[in-house]
Design an enzyme around this catalytic site. Structure first.
Site, short mmCIF file in Angstrom:
data_model
loop_
_atom_site.label_atom_id
_atom_site.label_comp_id
_atom_site.label_asym_id
_atom_site.label_seq_id
_atom_site.Cartn_x
_atom_site.Cartn_y
_atom_site.Cartn_z
N ALA A 250 31.97 31.29 76.16
CA ALA A 250 32.35 29.74 76.05
C ALA A 250 33.25 29.34 74.76
O ALA A 250 33.54 28.20 74.76
CB ALA A 250 31.00 28.99 76.12
N ALA A 251 33.85 30.37 74.25
CA ALA A 251 34.79 29.92 73.24
C ALA A 251 36.02 29.24 73.97
O ALA A 251 36.32 28.05 73.47
CB ALA A 251 35.25 31.24 72.42
N GLY A 252 36.49 29.69 74.92
CA GLY A 252 37.66 29.18 75.56
C GLY A 252 37.23 27.77 76.18
O GLY A 252 38.05 26.87 76.16
N ASP A 253 36.09 27.79 76.72
CA ASP A 253 35.57 26.49 77.21
C ASP A 253 35.61 25.64 76.34
O ASP A 253 35.85 24.43 76.30
CB ASP A 253 34.38 26.75 77.97
CG ASP A 253 34.51 27.52 79.25
OD1 ASP A 253 35.58 27.56 79.82
OD2 ASP A 253 33.43 27.98 79.83
P1 ADP Z 1 38.90 33.22 76.14
O1 ADP Z 1 37.41 33.09 75.78
O2 ADP Z 1 39.12 31.85 77.06
O3 ADP Z 1 39.25 34.51 76.35
P2 ADP Z 1 40.18 33.30 73.80
O4 ADP Z 1 39.44 34.14 73.44
O5 ADP Z 1 41.57 33.25 73.45
O6 ADP Z 1 39.71 32.50 75.09
O7 ADP Z 1 39.86 32.11 72.70
C1 ADP Z 1 39.71 30.80 72.81
C2 ADP Z 1 39.65 30.23 71.47
O8 ADP Z 1 38.46 30.36 70.87
C3 ADP Z 1 40.64 30.80 70.36
O9 ADP Z 1 42.03 29.88 70.54
C4 ADP Z 1 39.76 30.26 69.15
O10 ADP Z 1 39.91 29.03 68.84
C5 ADP Z 1 38.52 30.41 69.74
N1 ADP Z 1 38.04 32.01 69.15
C6 ADP Z 1 37.75 33.00 70.09
N2 ADP Z 1 37.42 33.97 69.46
C7 ADP Z 1 37.47 33.74 67.95
C8 ADP Z 1 37.03 34.39 66.74
N3 ADP Z 1 36.36 35.79 67.06
N4 ADP Z 1 37.01 33.82 65.90
C9 ADP Z 1 37.62 32.41 65.40
N5 ADP Z 1 37.74 31.67 66.73
C10 ADP Z 1 37.68 32.34 67.94
#
Ligand code: ADP
Length: 303
Positions: A248-251
């Site tokens: 859910a980071a991307g979400d």
């Molecule tokens: P998804 O989860 O959709 O694959 P990402 O991995 O590119 O997308 O992450 C989306 C956003 O979440 C990033 O641009 C950043 O803001 C945050 N994020 C993801 N992983 C990390 C991390 N390890 N540390 C800090 N922020 C993170």
């Protein structure tokens, strides 16, 4: 006013020492049922960050569907347009998580598959009255296209998070104002593998060429490549945190970003806000339980 159209899943998460092999039965060491689905996760992020948001989704008219709807209401989301459908189950995700934190996931669309073009038409007025429409790809593609067409006719801003990864027709991409693919999704959409600044910009240019004004390629812990049509792009770094899981980071990034943009924040400030919200989410386990509230994001940014 923000409208999010998308999926709701009941995530059944089993933590295991290792993934089972074909024919193998293993016992998990922890089981949890939490609500997920990209649409719902993004709606929860926007709601908790303080957006005025309506969520368009379909649930089964079952116990889980009713619980999911009640839960969404507690997250500051207008759920009036959510339909509970009698003869189908709420969407389900079956998730194994191993000791390394990796996951394998099987999804049953269930009621999410009933979010058809006639559903979109029934709720067309809500889209027309919005300032922005945010969608993902866990709903039928012709419904995503239909909703984008309705939005475009009324000058409603269209934001697409093109996840899970798939190639998309130019017809849809030409209706999108802001797109937020991760690296895998970028490769599906453009055929370009993002390995450095130059390839990131090349991929962004392919998407600009299809008619998209703003391209944000999310790069996990490295942050995001932001590119506006006819301008050279740049990286906006993420915050450094100790990651627990990136579910859910991307979400969270998407829901928080659009919330900040609708408040009139500049693209750079909105990205910083979204990075902060997503950074908090990666320090916590699970999908919706990890999504922060506004005061937590504000405190994080002030520290
Ligand atoms: P998804 O989860 O959709 O694959 P990402 O991995 O590119 O997308 O992450 C989306 C956003 O979440 C990033 O641009 C950043 O803001 C945050 N994020 C993801 N992983 C990390 C991390 N390890 N540390 C800090 N922020 C993170």
């Amino acid at each position: 006013k923000l409208v999010i159209l998308g999926s709701v899943n009941a995530d059944h998460i089993l933590n295991v020492a290792h993934f089972p092999l074909p024919g193998e039965t293993i016992s998990g060491n922890q089981f949890q049922m939490v609500f997920g689905g990209k649409g719902a996760n993004q709606a929860v992020a926007a709601g908790r960050c303080g957006a005025n948001i309506s969520f368009l989704a379909c649930l089964g008219n079952d116990d889980i569907g009713k619980k999911a709807k009640a839960q969404l209401m507690t997250d500051n989301i207008d759920t009036k347009s959510i339909e509970l459908i009698d003869d189908v189950a709420t969407g389900v995700a079956l998730i194994f998580v191993n000791q390394q934190g990796e996951n394998v996931i099987g999804i049953h669309a269930g009621a999410n598959g009933r979010l058809d073009t006639s559903y979109v038409q029934r709720h067309g007025n809500i889209i027309k009255e919005a300032d922005a429409l945010l969608m993902q790809l866990e709903s039928p593609l012709d419904s995503v296209l239909k909703a984008a067409e309705i939005a475009k006719q009324e000058n409603v801003q269209v934001i697409l998070n093109p996840a899970p990864a798939q190639a998309l027709p130019d017809e849809l991409l030409s209706l999108v104002d802001i797109i937020t693919p991760n690296e895998t999704e970028t490769e599906y959409l453009t055929g370009i593998k993002v390995i450095d600044d130059e390839s990131a910009q090349q991929a962004a240019d392919v998407l600009h060429h299809k008619g998209i004004k703003t391209v944000l390629i999310t790069l996990g812990s490295r942050g995001v490549w932001v590119s506006e049509k006819n301008n050279k792009g740049c990286i906006v770094p993420a915050f450094k945190v100790k990651a627990v899981d990136t579910i859910a980071a991307g979400d969270t990034f998407n829901g928080a970003l659009i919330t900040a943009l609708l408040e009139g924040q500049s693209m750079m400030l909105a990205i910083k806000f979204a990075h902060a919200a997503a950074a908090i989410a990666v320090t916590r386990a699970g999908a919706q339980p990890s999504v922060p509230w506004r005061h937590e994001v504000d405190t994080f940014l002030a520290s």
